[in-house]
Write a protein that holds these residues in place. Structure first.
Motif, PDB file in Angstrom:
ATOM      1  N   CYS A  33      -9.846  54.646  50.172  1.00 49.16           N
ATOM      2  CA  CYS A  33      -9.923  56.030  49.689  1.00 49.16           C
ATOM      3  C   CYS A  33     -11.317  56.391  49.183  1.00 49.16           C
ATOM      4  O   CYS A  33     -11.840  57.454  49.488  1.00 49.16           O
ATOM      5  CB  CYS A  33      -8.908  56.271  48.570  1.00 49.16           C
ATOM      6  SG  CYS A  33      -7.192  56.122  49.106  1.00 49.16           S
ATOM      7  N   HIS A  34     -11.910  55.508  48.391  1.00 49.70           N
ATOM      8  CA  HIS A  34     -13.190  55.799  47.746  1.00 49.70           C
ATOM      9  C   HIS A  34     -14.397  55.425  48.586  1.00 49.70           C
ATOM     10  O   HIS A  34     -15.519  55.806  48.250  1.00 49.70           O
ATOM     11  CB  HIS A  34     -13.268  55.081  46.393  1.00 49.70           C
ATOM     12  CG  HIS A  34     -12.295  55.619  45.398  1.00 49.70           C
ATOM     13  ND1 HIS A  34     -12.503  56.778  44.707  1.00 49.70           N
ATOM     14  CD2 HIS A  34     -11.084  55.155  44.999  1.00 49.70           C
ATOM     15  CE1 HIS A  34     -11.472  57.011  43.910  1.00 49.70           C
ATOM     16  NE2 HIS A  34     -10.590  56.047  44.070  1.00 49.70           N
ATOM     17  N   GLY A  35     -14.173  54.682  49.670  1.00 49.92           N
ATOM     18  CA  GLY A  35     -15.269  54.266  50.535  1.00 49.92           C
ATOM     19  C   GLY A  35     -15.999  53.051  50.000  1.00 49.92           C
ATOM     20  O   GLY A  35     -15.871  52.696  48.832  1.00 49.92           O
ATOM     21  N   GLU A  36     -16.754  52.442  50.853  1.00 49.27           N
ATOM     22  CA  GLU A  36     -17.538  51.248  50.498  1.00 49.27           C
ATOM     23  C   GLU A  36     -18.506  51.550  49.353  1.00 49.27           C
ATOM     24  O   GLU A  36     -18.704  50.753  48.457  1.00 49.27           O
ATOM     25  CB  GLU A  36     -18.332  50.770  51.725  1.00 49.27           C
ATOM     26  CG  GLU A  36     -19.162  49.540  51.495  1.00 49.27           C
ATOM     27  CD  GLU A  36     -18.391  48.262  51.683  1.00 49.27           C
ATOM     28  OE1 GLU A  36     -18.718  47.288  50.983  1.00 49.27           O
ATOM     29  OE2 GLU A  36     -17.477  48.232  52.511  1.00 49.27           O
ATOM     30  N   ASP A  37     -19.080  52.758  49.394  1.00 54.66           N
ATOM     31  CA  ASP A  37     -20.125  53.129  48.447  1.00 54.66           C
ATOM     32  C   ASP A  37     -19.648  54.022  47.297  1.00 54.66           C
ATOM     33  O   ASP A  37     -20.439  54.451  46.475  1.00 54.66           O
ATOM     34  CB  ASP A  37     -21.268  53.820  49.176  1.00 54.66           C
ATOM     35  CG  ASP A  37     -20.814  55.069  49.943  1.00 54.66           C
ATOM     36  OD1 ASP A  37     -19.621  55.454  49.852  1.00 54.66           O
ATOM     37  OD2 ASP A  37     -21.650  55.657  50.641  1.00 54.66           O
ATOM     38  N   GLY A  38     -18.356  54.356  47.246  1.00 50.38           N
ATOM     39  CA  GLY A  38     -17.821  55.180  46.161  1.00 50.38           C
ATOM     40  C   GLY A  38     -17.964  56.678  46.376  1.00 50.38           C
ATOM     41  O   GLY A  38     -17.583  57.470  45.517  1.00 50.38           O
ATOM     42  N   LYS A  39     -18.479  57.085  47.520  1.00 48.48           N
ATOM     43  CA  LYS A  39     -18.709  58.509  47.771  1.00 48.48           C
ATOM     44  C   LYS A  39     -17.479  59.229  48.321  1.00 48.48           C
ATOM     45  O   LYS A  39     -17.510  60.436  48.515  1.00 48.48           O
ATOM     46  CB  LYS A  39     -19.898  58.690  48.712  1.00 48.48           C
ATOM     47  CG  LYS A  39     -21.196  58.264  48.064  1.00 48.48           C
ATOM     48  CD  LYS A  39     -22.375  58.532  48.945  1.00 48.48           C
ATOM     49  CE  LYS A  39     -23.631  58.070  48.218  1.00 48.48           C
ATOM     50  NZ  LYS A  39     -24.784  58.821  48.604  1.00 48.48           N
ATOM     51  N   ALA A  40     -16.418  58.501  48.602  1.00 41.06           N
ATOM     52  CA  ALA A  40     -15.140  59.046  49.080  1.00 41.06           C
ATOM     53  C   ALA A  40     -15.273  59.773  50.416  1.00 41.06           C
ATOM     54  O   ALA A  40     -14.527  60.706  50.690  1.00 41.06           O
ATOM     55  CB  ALA A  40     -14.501  59.945  48.018  1.00 41.06           C
ATOM     56  N   GLN A  41     -16.200  59.332  51.238  1.00 39.03           N
ATOM     57  CA  GLN A  41     -16.360  59.923  52.560  1.00 39.03           C
ATOM     58  C   GLN A  41     -15.470  59.183  53.562  1.00 39.03           C
ATOM     59  O   GLN A  41     -15.931  58.660  54.571  1.00 39.03           O
ATOM     60  CB  GLN A  41     -17.834  59.890  52.985  1.00 39.03           C
ATOM     61  CG  GLN A  41     -18.729  60.738  52.112  1.00 39.03           C
ATOM     62  CD  GLN A  41     -18.323  62.200  52.121  1.00 39.03           C
ATOM     63  OE1 GLN A  41     -18.182  62.812  53.175  1.00 39.03           O
ATOM     64  NE2 GLN A  41     -18.127  62.757  50.944  1.00 39.03           N
ATOM     65  N   THR A  42     -14.183  59.156  53.262  1.00 40.83           N
ATOM     66  CA  THR A  42     -13.168  58.539  54.110  1.00 40.83           C
ATOM     67  C   THR A  42     -12.157  59.621  54.477  1.00 40.83           C
ATOM     68  O   THR A  42     -12.166  60.714  53.883  1.00 40.83           O
ATOM     69  CB  THR A  42     -12.437  57.413  53.355  1.00 40.83           C
ATOM     70  OG1 THR A  42     -11.746  57.997  52.235  1.00 40.83           O
ATOM     71  CG2 THR A  42     -13.406  56.350  52.854  1.00 40.83           C
ATOM     72  N   LYS A  43     -11.284  59.331  55.432  1.00 38.59           N
ATOM     73  CA  LYS A  43     -10.243  60.308  55.777  1.00 38.59           C
ATOM     74  C   LYS A  43      -9.422  60.677  54.553  1.00 38.59           C
ATOM     75  O   LYS A  43      -9.197  61.849  54.266  1.00 38.59           O
ATOM     76  CB  LYS A  43      -9.334  59.757  56.867  1.00 38.59           C
ATOM     77  CG  LYS A  43      -9.921  59.811  58.240  1.00 38.59           C
ATOM     78  CD  LYS A  43      -8.897  59.385  59.276  1.00 38.59           C
ATOM     79  CE  LYS A  43      -9.513  59.458  60.645  1.00 38.59           C
ATOM     80  NZ  LYS A  43      -8.544  59.097  61.682  1.00 38.59           N
ATOM     81  N   MET A  44      -8.969  59.665  53.816  1.00 40.51           N
ATOM     82  CA  MET A  44      -8.155  59.921  52.632  1.00 40.51           C
ATOM     83  C   MET A  44      -8.982  60.580  51.539  1.00 40.51           C
ATOM     84  O   MET A  44      -8.496  61.490  50.863  1.00 40.51           O
ATOM     85  CB  MET A  44      -7.526  58.635  52.107  1.00 40.51           C
ATOM     86  CG  MET A  44      -6.563  58.861  50.960  1.00 40.51           C
ATOM     87  SD  MET A  44      -5.141  59.903  51.367  1.00 40.51           S
ATOM     88  CE  MET A  44      -4.144  58.746  52.269  1.00 40.51           C
ATOM     89  N   GLY A  45     -10.200  60.165  51.373  1.00 42.23           N
ATOM     90  CA  GLY A  45     -11.066  60.756  50.364  1.00 42.23           C
ATOM     91  C   GLY A  45     -11.275  62.240  50.590  1.00 42.23           C
ATOM     92  O   GLY A  45     -11.221  63.045  49.650  1.00 42.23           O
ATOM     93  N   GLN A  46     -11.483  62.618  51.832  1.00 47.19           N
ATOM     94  CA  GLN A  46     -11.685  64.023  52.154  1.00 47.19           C
ATOM     95  C   GLN A  46     -10.379  64.806  52.075  1.00 47.19           C
ATOM     96  O   GLN A  46     -10.355  65.923  51.549  1.00 47.19           O
ATOM     97  CB  GLN A  46     -12.340  64.148  53.524  1.00 47.19           C
ATOM     98  CG  GLN A  46     -13.765  63.611  53.489  1.00 47.19           C
ATOM     99  CD  GLN A  46     -14.423  63.555  54.846  1.00 47.19           C
ATOM    100  OE1 GLN A  46     -13.759  63.590  55.879  1.00 47.19           O
ATOM    101  NE2 GLN A  46     -15.747  63.457  54.849  1.00 47.19           N
ATOM    102  N   LYS A  47      -9.300  64.202  52.564  1.00 48.86           N
ATOM    103  CA  LYS A  47      -7.990  64.870  52.527  1.00 48.86           C
ATOM    104  C   LYS A  47      -7.555  65.167  51.094  1.00 48.86           C
ATOM    105  O   LYS A  47      -7.031  66.232  50.798  1.00 48.86           O
ATOM    106  CB  LYS A  47      -6.945  63.983  53.211  1.00 48.86           C
ATOM    107  CG  LYS A  47      -5.557  64.549  53.216  1.00 48.86           C
ATOM    108  CD  LYS A  47      -4.586  63.604  53.889  1.00 48.86           C
ATOM    109  CE  LYS A  47      -3.181  64.123  53.750  1.00 48.86           C
ATOM    110  NZ  LYS A  47      -2.210  63.155  54.237  1.00 48.86           N
TER     111      LYS A  47
END
Length: 106
Positions: A33-47
């Motif tokens: 959800c949060h991405g490798e780097d914490g920026k939340a640039q993932t499908k779940m992070g964006q959704k």
């Protein structure tokens, strides 16, 4: 002198293993959800409109206790962020708080 050297080496190895362990916990429990780097640039992070943990304003606004509480008890703002208090030890949660703090954008 030799005992002191052995103690220093043991502490260095323990710290290194701990850093690797927290990175492994992040990858297993948080990265999707949060991405490798914490920026939340993932499908779940964006959704889910998950906040970018690297933003200085977010880092400044959140205390360590705030972050610890969300990891342990889940997020009151996003029900998808489940509680991890039954899946992670208090030490792992504390280590994640420290790990998140290292993500602060320059």
């Amino acid at each position: 002198m030799m005992k002191r050297f052995a103690l220093v080496m043991t502490l260095c190895l323990a710290t290194s293993a701990s850093a690797e362990q927290v990175a492994d916990v992040w990858k297993a429990k948080c990265k999707s959800c949060h991405g490798e780097d914490g920026k939340a640039q993932t499908k779940m992070g964006q959704k889910e409109s998950i906040v970018d943990l690297t933003q200085p304003a977010w880092q400044k606004a959140q205390t360590d206790a705030d972050i610890r509480e969300v990891i342990a008890d889940g997020s009151p703002r996003n029900t998808r962020m489940k509680a991890f208090k039954d899946r992670l030890t208090p030490q792992q949660i504390d280590a994640l708080v420290g790990y998140i703090r290292t993500m602060k954008a320059k």
